[in-house]
Design an enzyme around this catalytic site. Structure first.
Site, short mmCIF file in Angstrom:
data_model
loop_
_atom_site.label_atom_id
_atom_site.label_comp_id
_atom_site.label_asym_id
_atom_site.label_seq_id
_atom_site.Cartn_x
_atom_site.Cartn_y
_atom_site.Cartn_z
N CYS A 64 50.45 67.54 53.57
CA CYS A 64 51.09 68.02 54.81
C CYS A 64 52.08 67.03 55.39
O CYS A 64 52.86 67.40 56.29
CB CYS A 64 50.04 68.37 55.85
SG CYS A 64 49.21 69.89 55.42
N1 CO8 Z 1 35.11 84.63 59.89
C1 CO8 Z 1 33.95 84.56 60.60
N2 CO8 Z 1 33.17 83.44 60.62
C2 CO8 Z 1 33.60 82.37 59.91
C3 CO8 Z 1 34.79 82.40 59.16
C4 CO8 Z 1 35.55 83.59 59.15
N3 CO8 Z 1 36.69 83.69 58.46
N4 CO8 Z 1 34.95 81.20 58.56
C5 CO8 Z 1 33.90 80.43 58.92
N5 CO8 Z 1 33.07 81.14 59.73
C6 CO8 Z 1 31.80 80.68 60.32
C7 CO8 Z 1 31.24 79.51 59.57
O1 CO8 Z 1 30.47 79.92 58.44
C8 CO8 Z 1 30.39 78.85 60.63
O2 CO8 Z 1 29.16 79.53 60.74
P1 CO8 Z 1 27.79 78.71 61.01
O3 CO8 Z 1 28.00 78.03 62.34
O4 CO8 Z 1 26.76 79.77 61.01
O5 CO8 Z 1 27.68 77.73 59.89
C9 CO8 Z 1 31.15 79.10 61.92
O6 CO8 Z 1 32.02 80.21 61.64
C10 CO8 Z 1 31.98 77.90 62.35
O7 CO8 Z 1 32.71 77.39 61.21
P2 CO8 Z 1 33.49 76.04 61.23
O8 CO8 Z 1 32.64 74.97 61.83
O9 CO8 Z 1 34.04 75.78 59.87
O10 CO8 Z 1 34.68 76.44 62.23
P3 CO8 Z 1 35.70 75.53 62.98
O11 CO8 Z 1 35.60 75.84 64.42
O12 CO8 Z 1 35.61 74.10 62.56
O13 CO8 Z 1 37.10 76.10 62.47
C11 CO8 Z 1 38.89 75.44 60.98
C12 CO8 Z 1 37.46 76.00 61.09
C13 CO8 Z 1 39.82 76.46 61.60
C14 CO8 Z 1 39.19 75.27 59.50
C15 CO8 Z 1 39.00 74.11 61.72
O14 CO8 Z 1 37.93 73.26 61.40
C16 CO8 Z 1 40.30 73.37 61.45
O15 CO8 Z 1 41.37 73.89 61.63
N6 CO8 Z 1 40.20 72.10 61.07
C17 CO8 Z 1 41.37 71.27 60.82
C18 CO8 Z 1 41.88 71.58 59.47
C19 CO8 Z 1 43.14 70.84 59.14
O16 CO8 Z 1 43.87 70.38 59.96
N7 CO8 Z 1 43.35 70.73 57.88
C20 CO8 Z 1 44.54 70.16 57.40
C21 CO8 Z 1 44.74 70.82 56.10
S1 CO8 Z 1 46.37 71.06 55.71
C22 CO8 Z 1 46.90 69.84 54.63
O17 CO8 Z 1 46.59 68.71 54.71
C23 CO8 Z 1 47.76 70.30 53.52
C24 CO8 Z 1 46.94 70.54 52.33
C25 CO8 Z 1 47.80 71.12 51.26
C26 CO8 Z 1 48.16 72.57 51.47
C27 CO8 Z 1 47.25 73.49 50.74
C28 CO8 Z 1 47.78 74.91 50.75
C29 CO8 Z 1 46.86 75.92 50.10
#
Ligand code: CO8
Length: 382
Positions: free
Chosen positions: A158
């Site tokens: 990124c």
């Molecule tokens: N629908 C319903 N429920 C869901 C879903 C869904 N789609 N997905 C997860 N849940 C559930 C989970 O199972 C979990 O349930 P439980 O509590 O029972 O275990 C609950 O919802 C909460 O899940 P999370 O704790 O995972 O949820 P978050 O509040 O943490 O949100 C995010 C998840 C949105 C992913 C968040 O953590 C986030 O945005 N984090 C930062 C990510 C980030 O900045 N990453 C950078 C990556 S980009 C990069 O570096 C480039 C990489 C190269 C590109 C690749 C391209 C393909």
């Protein structure tokens, strides 16, 4: 010898033709999950396998702020028996898809800068993933444009765009190039795991382009002096993709889950927010600036909450209010996370209203971990 002033003199954006809304995405994912659960019904009933759980629009919007994404190909992604895009394999003599979208964004950036391809003497293709190992995408893009000089590819996930901007600034300052074109073609749809509900909503396709040149030759009506750049990396496995040329030799499954995007989203969130805020503050301090001196932050677009925390840490403002939105505009609601292109889309779309002398910071953060910041100042032009 006087160090030249280096400016951003043009930006360009390629926007793919198809939108996938959260509702469409969730409908396809849930249909896929139902098909999988029916297929594995016996194992699920015997307790040998956990059933797949549905995704939800409410979760996606609350957890990320993403409402839709653009993609180059939509039907394959939304086909519950496929769940990834469908691209025609182009013959070697035809322009590759990645080069095609880069050329489109590059032409727009060059037009904004008032330059022709003949003015360009270096092309850096900086992206989270390359379509092939070699020849370099940048060289194909250079040829398709009719640019001179040289080109090379670079990948810092990124942070690829900000890291490339620093290389461009250094090349212009050193005199090895006068005008550098940085392109960020991000075809994330081809390496996102659309079958995993934890991440299927995160990414979108796009391409950005930035023209960086010596201020002495810049003629654009809007120019941004690059005051300084600062890059930092710190190794982490929390965002990882194991696809690569070693797969065959390791006899590993090229279609296994770890050969597409994987992350520990919560850990990334917690670890990267303080890293990015401290990085921006330290960078500004080297020029005796405070965060409050900054008119606008064009932050990496991964998660709404992440950007709110960074802005709160820096200036105490609430991004959800009018001041916050103006201070750190969001584009991820429309584009989703577009890897290295996100902060550049924000800059491209939300810079025209700033006044001469206004200070801004472009900042990316992501896999690596990697953080890159570019401090810019809008120039007063005669
Ligand atoms: N629908 C319903 N429920 C869901 C879903 C869904 N789609 N997905 C997860 N849940 C559930 C989970 O199972 C979990 O349930 P439980 O509590 O029972 O275990 C609950 O919802 C909460 O899940 P999370 O704790 O995972 O949820 P978050 O509040 O943490 O949100 C995010 C998840 C949105 C992913 C968040 O953590 C986030 O945005 N984090 C930062 C990510 C980030 O900045 N990453 C950078 C990556 S980009 C990069 O570096 C480039 C990489 C190269 C590109 C690749 C391209 C393909």
């Amino acid at each position: 010898m006087r160090q030249p002033t280096v400016v951003i003199s043009g930006t360009g954006l390629y926007q793919p033709p198809h939108i996938i809304t959260n509702a469409e995405l969730v409908e396809a994912f849930n249909a896929y999950a139902d098909l999988q659960n029916a297929h594995h019904a016996t194992a699920i009933a015997a307790g040998e396998r956990a059933p797949m759980t549905h995704s939800s629009v409410e979760f996606i919007e609350k957890a990320s702020g993403i409402k839709q994404r653009y993609v180059i190909e939509k039907d394959g992604v939304l086909d519950p028996t496929r769940m990834y895009p469908r691209f025609r394999q182009r013959p070697d003599g035809e322009l590759s898809v990645m080069a095609e979208i880069a050329v489109d964004a590059a032409r727009k950036a060059l037009a904004a800068a008032g330059k022709t391809p003949a003015d360009v003497d270096a092309v850096y293709c900086a992206s989270a993933n390359m379509q092939r190992a070699y020849p370099a995408m940048a060289v194909e893009i250079q040829q398709a444009l009719g640019a001179g000089g040289y080109g090379f590819d670079m990948n810092v996930a990124c942070s690829s765009a900000t890291f490339a901007i620093e290389q461009a600034v250094n090349a212009v300052r050193a005199g090895s190039a006068n005008c550098v074109l940085v392109v960020n073609p991000e075809i994330t749809s081809a390496h996102l795991e659309w079958r995993d509900r934890d991440c299927h909503f995160i990414f979108g396709d796009v391409c950005t382009a930035v023209v960086i040149e010596n201020a002495d030759t810049a003629t654009a009506t809007e120019q941004w002096e690059i005051v300084g750049t600062k890059l930092a990396t710190q190794f982490s496995n929390n965002i990882r993709n194991n696809f690569g040329f070693m797969n065959r030799a390791e006899d590993s499954d090229p279609l296994a889950r770890d050969k597409t995007f994987m992350q520990e989203g919560r850990k990334v969130f917690k670890e990267v927010v303080p890293m990015a805020a401290a990085h921006i503050e330290a960078h500004l301090a080297t020029f005796k600036y405070q965060p409050a001196d900054v008119r606008r932050f064009w932050l990496h677009q991964a998660n709404l909450g992440m950007n709110q925390f960074i802005i709160k840490k820096l200036v105490g403002a609430d991004l959800s209010g009018t001041v916050g939105a103006d201070l750190a505009p969001l584009i991820l609601d429309e584009y989703a996370n577009t890897a290295s292109a996100g902060s550049i889309i924000a800059f491209h779309a939300h810079k025209a209203d700033l006044k001469a002398g206004d200070l801004g910071v472009i900042c990316s953060f992501g896999a690596g971990y990697s953080v890159g910041s570019v401090i810019v100042k809008k120039l007063t032009l005669p």
